[in-house]
Write an enzyme that holds these catalytic residues in place. Structure first.
Site, PDB file in Angstrom:
ATOM      1  N   HIS A 124       0.888  -1.143   0.133  1.00  0.00           N
ATOM      2  CA  HIS A 124       0.034   0.117  -0.196  1.00  0.00           C
ATOM      3  C   HIS A 124       0.857   1.281   0.001  1.00  0.00           C
ATOM      4  CE1 HIS A 124       0.390  -0.082   4.465  1.00  0.00           C
ATOM      5  NE2 HIS A 124       0.336   1.193   4.367  1.00  0.00           N
ATOM      6  N   ASP A 154       0.185  -7.849   1.690  1.00  0.00           N
ATOM      7  CA  ASP A 154       0.499  -6.387   1.712  1.00  0.00           C
ATOM      8  C   ASP A 154       2.169  -6.205   1.569  1.00  0.00           C
ATOM      9  OD1 ASP A 154       0.207  -3.516   1.743  1.00  0.00           O
ATOM     10  OD2 ASP A 154      -0.026  -3.408   3.847  1.00  0.00           O
ATOM     11  N   SER A 228       4.850   2.417   7.727  1.00  0.00           N
ATOM     12  CA  SER A 228       4.430   1.282   6.708  1.00  0.00           C
ATOM     13  C   SER A 228       5.577   1.156   5.994  1.00  0.00           C
ATOM     14  CB  SER A 228       3.436   1.677   5.800  1.00  0.00           C
ATOM     15  OG  SER A 228       2.181   1.756   6.429  1.00  0.00           O
TER      16      SER A 228
END
Length: 497
Positions: A124, A154, A228
């Protein structure tokens, strides 16, 4: 639900200034471990952080997005003094909004192969990006190529072309960490650049409903937007997780962060590097959780395993004659403690491998050999085959367990829009306050099996319920199909007959 607060996209828009970069462009070398500690936490992680930070990078992305349509111009009477004003204002605004815009975002990543320039981050972080850049601690910026991505876990694998080898870190044994062990996160929170936070492992094997293979490491080491894709280190300097999600009403850290375990990531990363895509095993079953009520209705001592709700036509399970109603207890020699463990077990098994699957079928354990096939990520749903119409049977109705039952004839099929290939006993009404209503059984559902025995008439259903009642069972396991044919198992409490 808590999952409503899950923030997966922790990469903030960089609308004005570029964030601080981090991660050095230096020769790879072994990373020393943290100094020994006595179980009360390390006195300092300065040495560890200093050596690891050079392998952590800032990921910046840019993409072109189409302009958004403006609010329509209000209607004004012709000749109104405001007509010319509004037309000029809204036409100018529409021209501005129609122009494509460049949008930037920031995240984190880390180098796992200094020679090849391989960097790991979250999918993402780079999803939809036109440009991906890795920013290093010495100010060097390298354009990154996306080797492959995997939405289900992910993860994304990037490649840069360095002039000399980069400092790299290794993936560690995430299975070896324990709740209470110290861990350290390094990343790019809120675009601030290399930031180090320390905490403990709060829990393991967390399912946050983000995908079919959830088994996250939960930590209270501060993880915020922009972290992230960054690494979660153990105290030996090995990456045991990839930071990917938080639960927070405000979007900031409240001490509940999640990281993808290194063991889960390893196989995905290897496949993305080699093939540019994932290649997972496929069993070809639809499964559901074995609840305490389902376990009791099947005569199981405890709730465990995965209940097969359906089998894909021509899939590996169908070829091996696994049946709906089977409970998968062991897969390839491993106990299936809970339903959600099975998809991960299957996905991590080599394609083409012959696997022993132990199922509970009508109270007996049966061992079945299954040859796994490859899971097609975008496999189309097979169209339902039509069946020839049968002669209508005489009307027959009855009421049992708070459900009014009837023979499934053409009139009822039309009334509830039930597909032609759905067979069984149709439920025409559900009594308010009954166990069936509590289990969300609805009019139009079709009972296909009771206690794993096929039924065709309301009398068949009554006979099976009576038999279960005489055996002292507290609930009856129904295999229900909705009007479109999707099936599920539902345990309905047996009232006194």
């Amino acid at each position: 639900m808590a999952s409503e607060f899950i923030r997966r996209r922790m990469t903030p828009l960089a609308a004005a200034a570029a964030s601080l970069a981090f991660g050095a462009f230096v020769v790879a070398g072994p990373v020393p471990s943290a100094r020994a500690h006595d179980g009360h936490g390390p006195e300092s992680v300065a040495d560890l952080a200093e050596n690891l930070a050079d392998a952590v990078v800032n990921i910046s992305t840019a993409q072109t997005v189409q302009g958004r349509r403006s609010v329509p111009m209000p209607q004004v009477p012709d000749g109104s003094p405001f007509q010319e004003f509004f037309e000029e204002f809204f036409n100018r605004q529409q021209q501005d909004n129609d122009q494509p815009r460049r949008v930037q975002s920031l995240g984190s990543g880390f180098v796992i192969d200094g020679e090849e320039g391989i960097i790991i981050t979250n999918n993402h972080v780079i999803e939809g990006a036109d440009e991906v850049t890795a920013n290093f601690n010495d100010g060097t910026k390298l354009v990154a190529e996306v080797l492959g991505t995997d939405e289900k876990t992910d993860l994304a694998v990037l490649k840069v072309t360095p002039e000399s080898p980069l400092k790299a870190v290794s993936l560690g044994d995430s299975d070896a960490i324990r709740v209470g062990d110290w861990v350290m996160a390094i990343g790019n929170p809120f675009g601030l650049g290399g930031t180090v936070t320390v905490g403990i492992v709060s829990a393991r094997n967390r399912d946050i409903n983000s995908g079919p293979y959830d088994n996250f490491i939960q930590t209270d080491a501060s993880i915020n937007r922009g972290n992230s894709g960054g690494p979660l280190f153990d105290m030996n300097g090995n990456v045991v997780g990839i930071n990917t999600a938080i639960i927070s009403p405000s979007g900031g850290s409240i001490g509940i962060g999640f990281a993808i375990p290194a063991k889960t990531a390893m196989r995905v990363i290897d496949q993305l590097r080699e093939f540019g895509e994932t290649r997972r095993g496929w069993l070809g079953v639809r499964i559901q959780e074995v609840t305490d009520e389902i376990a009791e209705s099947l005569g199981m001592d405890e709730a465990m395993g995965a209940l097969v709700a359906g089998v894909t036509d021509d899939g590996p399970a169908a070829k091996a004659e696994i049946e709906a109603g089977d409970v998968i207890l062991r897969f390839d020699g491993k106990e299936v403690e809970a339903m959600r463990e099975l998809p991960r077990m299957v996905a991590e098994t080599a394609i083409g491998k012959d696997v022993e699957v132990v199922v509970l079928r009508k109270g007996e354990e049966v061992t079945i050999s299954v040859t796994l096939e490859r899971l097609e990520e975008n496999e189309p749903v097979n169209a339902s085959a039509t069946v020839e119409e049968e002669e209508s049977e005489p009307a027959e109705t009855s009421t049992v367990l708070g459900m009014t039952l009837a023979v499934l004839d053409d009139d009822l099929r039309a009334q509830f829009s039930i597909d032609a290939d759905v067979t069984g006993v149709v439920i025409t009404e559900v009594e308010a306050g009954s166990s069936a209503e509590e289990k969300r059984v609805q009019a139009g559902d079709v009972i296909k099996e009771v206690a794993q025995e096929p039924v065709e008439t309301p009398a068949d259903v009554e006979a099976q319920i009576k038999k279960l009642d005489e055996e002292g069972r507290r609930s009856a396991l129904l295999l229900l199909a909705n009007p479109t044919g999707d099936v599920r198992f539902v345990p309905v409490r047996i009232e006194e007959q």
